[in-house]
Structure formats: structure tokens, C-alpha cells
Design a protein around this motif. Sequence first.
Motif, short mmCIF file in Angstrom:
data_model
loop_
_atom_site.label_atom_id
_atom_site.label_comp_id
_atom_site.label_asym_id
_atom_site.label_seq_id
_atom_site.Cartn_x
_atom_site.Cartn_y
_atom_site.Cartn_z
N ASN B 93 0.32 -1.41 -0.03
CA ASN B 93 0.21 -0.17 0.14
C ASN B 93 0.66 1.23 -0.03
OD1 ASN B 93 -1.90 -2.21 -0.08
ND2 ASN B 93 -3.04 -1.53 2.34
N LEU B 94 2.50 1.53 -0.61
CA LEU B 94 2.70 2.27 -0.56
C LEU B 94 1.50 3.18 -2.25
CD1 LEU B 94 6.31 1.64 -2.00
CD2 LEU B 94 5.20 2.29 0.18
N PHE B 95 1.95 4.94 -1.43
CA PHE B 95 1.29 6.33 -1.83
C PHE B 95 1.97 6.13 -3.99
CE2 PHE B 95 0.53 7.66 2.31
CZ PHE B 95 -0.25 7.13 2.42
N LYS B 96 0.98 5.61 -4.50
CA LYS B 96 1.66 5.80 -5.87
C LYS B 96 1.92 6.45 -6.29
CE LYS B 96 -1.39 1.66 -6.80
NZ LYS B 96 -2.45 1.63 -7.06
N HIS B 97 1.34 7.89 -6.13
CA HIS B 97 1.81 8.60 -6.95
C HIS B 97 2.88 9.90 -6.48
CE1 HIS B 97 -0.48 10.63 -3.39
NE2 HIS B 97 -0.49 10.98 -4.00
N LEU B 98 3.54 9.29 -5.88
CA LEU B 98 4.95 9.72 -4.43
C LEU B 98 6.36 8.63 -4.31
CD1 LEU B 98 2.92 10.89 -1.25
CD2 LEU B 98 3.23 12.13 -3.71
N THR B 99 7.18 9.21 -4.61
CA THR B 99 8.26 8.91 -4.80
C THR B 99 8.70 7.51 -3.75
OG1 THR B 99 9.63 10.56 -4.02
CG2 THR B 99 9.57 10.52 -6.40
N ALA B 100 9.58 7.41 -3.31
CA ALA B 100 10.11 6.55 -2.03
C ALA B 100 9.96 6.95 -0.94
CB ALA B 100 11.14 5.75 -2.24
N GLY B 131 18.70 0.03 3.07
CA GLY B 131 19.42 0.33 2.63
C GLY B 131 18.72 0.61 0.98
N LEU B 132 18.00 1.47 0.99
CA LEU B 132 17.35 2.09 -0.15
C LEU B 132 17.16 3.72 -0.75
CD1 LEU B 132 14.33 0.04 0.16
CD2 LEU B 132 15.70 -0.60 -1.51
N GLU B 133 18.48 3.71 -0.04
CA GLU B 133 18.86 5.21 -0.13
C GLU B 133 19.15 5.81 -1.61
OE1 GLU B 133 22.35 6.70 1.79
OE2 GLU B 133 21.92 8.99 2.15
#
Lengths: 223, 254
Positions: B93-100, B131-133
Motif C-alpha cells: 500500500n505505498l502511495f503510488k503517486h509519490l516517490t519512495a 538499504g534503499l537510499e
Amino acid sequence: MIWKYPLLLRYLLYIAEGSVWTFGLVGGGLLIGFLIGLSIAVGQVYTKTAKPFLDAYVWFFRSTPLLVLLFLFYWGVFPALGRKLSPLACSIVVLGLRSGAYQSQIFRGAIMSVGESQLMAALALGMSEIKGVLHIVLPQALRISLPGWSNEYAILLKDSAICFALGVIEILTRTRFVVMAAREALIPYFFAGVLFLVLTHVGTKLVQIVYERTKIPGLIWRM
Amino acid sequence: MSNQDITLKVEDLHKSYGSNKVLKGVSFEIRKGEIKIICGPSGTGKSTLLRCLNLLTPPDRGHVWLEGEEITDAGTDIHKVRQKIGFVFQEFNLFKHLTALRNVSIGLEVVKGIKKDEAREIALEQLRKVGLEEHAHKYPGELSGGQKQRVAIARALAMNPVIMFYDEPTSALDPQLIGEVLDVMKKLAKEKITSLVVTHEIGFARSVGDEIMFMTDGRIIERGPPDEVILNPKHEVTRNFFRNITRLYERSEQ
């Protein structure tokens, strides 16, 4: 025939100037319709109490001919409210009220296609329902609704011609004047048709450009 | 042990959807720093339990205390409560319109009122942690499932919650992506971040879980240290469940 009339160019320019009024009608109608449509859509999806009233609004404005609405509001509703509007203002309001009913269904579909899980994630972070809808649901829904919305522009643009009935001096009204003055129908009406065609094409292209510019990788599909 | 150390206390929680009783009286507590695992067949109310605990679904009956404060009280500010609970969903459920990065920072800005620059720093720090910088600028649509779930964990952690809920965080992932998510979760477990984890990853449960609660049919029927419950279950249902899981597990290990 037309070559008998050296005034032709001036006549056509006169018709073309009607675009300004047509733009006023369409721009005003779309804007009012956007505000009404978005509010209705949010209300229909997220509230229980307001929904029957909103449904009734949409039902009324979608099932009544535009010409009837124009006469009803111009001769009936506004005078009854003690506030007679100019033909232009009344036309814009009526186009807006009606477009709001149609736009609400575009936005409603878009909001539903965003899905409940997006709002749930926003709530889980501690956002209020209002913040979640504003920051998470609507930014996605508005992008999704752009193709349908450009369709609404094209429809409203052509529907606006009917406002000649109230005497708004938009493209069609002017064309009729020219036809009467020049006693020539073919070229003026043909010109008016081409004018609408160009306006429709340019407008939908503009929306398409906005759509491409605001596209999010993985969020939406092509127009 | 004083009451101060109890992060979450649940007492006799009930929830029905119509005539379907999903939760039939669930009680447990989690102390600060503890990792508790919930296992059980699907459809036994595990997800409903988590959603009742952060009030995404209102429970019908029972009491829940978060850090000593009863959140099932009528006057509770549910938005405040949810801020204190990090929630990781099965489907990310990440916000699809926003970057990480914006996925992680938006809660800080919109909910906590932290300034954009500061929120950005915190978000970057959290993404570094998982680990996703270097993927901070990417949209969810450009990330793998495992990366998405790690962003979701970072998003929840950034709010500095008192407890993390994980709702089957690896069930929607391809087998080869499960490891990276479990590694992050293990790392957080070692940092003693209080967690309630619904999962069937028995390896994870055994290595970091303090207790397994086995749920079936809306009740917790068995609980205890992971090794004991998994290797030596008392109930027939529990035994069958773990026998099947272990068999699957061994097959995928080969």
C-alpha cells in the motif's frame, strides 16, 4: 453566391470572434462543474447522509435537456429568486451546474479506482480522513480522470452552442446573424463547424499534454 | 514488571461482521522490546485483529491499552493512536503517486507538521536503514516487491512508533524477494523495536520471536516460546498447521 459578397472576410472574422464568448461559456462551465463535480464525487464515495441528495442532483441534471434547463433558470429560477442574470452569466451557471453532474461521475469512478487500500494506508499513518483524501486519494484520482475530463471539455464546448437560444453572442449566434445578413448559409455554417472542430482538437490535445506531463511511472496507463 | 513496561494490552477483544464472528475474545500483552508472532490458518481473524488494534476497524467489545492508555475508550483521538502504531500491509500500500522518499516523508509533514527539509532528512535516514537510499527518487511502480515492502517499513518507522504491526509482510512477495524483507525485519528486531508480526515465516519466528500465539477460529488457542509451539505443539490443529508449513519450508529450502 459568396463571391458576390466582398464583406465575407469580415463576416468570418465576426464569427471567429464568437470564440471568446464560447470560451467564456466553456471555461466558466468547466470550472463551476469541476468544483461541483469534485465535491459531489467525494460526497458520494465517502458519506452516507449526503449521498441521496447528491444522487438526486446528478439524476436531475443528467436527465433534463440543456435547452429546458437554460429556459428554466433564465426565465424561471433566477427571476423567482429576484435576481435576473444576464444571458451569458445564466448560461455559464447552467452549463456549470449540468457539467458538475457529469463531472461528478468521472471523478467518482476515478476515486473508486484509486482503491480503499490507499486511504487505509494514509489513515494508518495517522492522517485524518480529510487529509488522506486531499493528499493521497485526490492527487491520484485527478490524474486518472484527465482522459474522461477532456471528453467533458469536448462535449461542453459543443453543447455551449445551444446558448444561442438565450442570445449569447457566441459562435452559433453570430453565424446565424451572418447567414441572415448575407443570405448565404453554406459557407458561414461550414466555417462555424470547422471552428468548433479546431477548438475541440486543440483543447483535447492540451489536456493530453498535461496528462503526459503529470504521468507517474506505474500509476496510470496511456490515454 | 511494572505497568510502564507493557506497550500493548488486549483484553477479551470481539469483532463480528454481521453474523460472522471473526474475533471471539482475544487477550494478550506485549512488553516493551518484545517481538510477538501470530500464526494460524487463513480466515481466522489475524488481519482483523491487527486492524481492530489500531482502530482501522472498530472492535465490538473488549479493551485495548497502548502504553497504559485505553484506546478503546469513546473519547480517544484515533488519529493520535494510529501515529504511534507503525502498520505494514501485506500488499505494501505505498502511495503510488509519490516517490519512495515522499512516501516516507509525507506522514511526517502532513501528520506531525515537520518542516519539509527536516522531514526529507528523516526520510532519507530511514531509507538508508532499509538499504534503499539510492532508490529514494523512484516511484513505487519502478520498485520490486521486496523494495516496496522495505519502503513501507521505512514509512512506518519514520513516524517513530511505539510498536510495529506487520500483517503478513512477505506473503505477497516472490520467494526470492522474501529474504531482503526478513533481513530488515530481523535487524529491527535486534534493535528491540516492539513488534506484533502476523507471519508464517517460521524461520523468522524462531530466530527473533519471543512468543508465538497460534490463532484459529477467532481465538488464540496456544501460545509459548516459538521453538516449543512449533516443534512440540499441544493441539491437533497447531500440530497439523506447523507440520504442513515445515514441509513446505523444507521443500523450498532444497
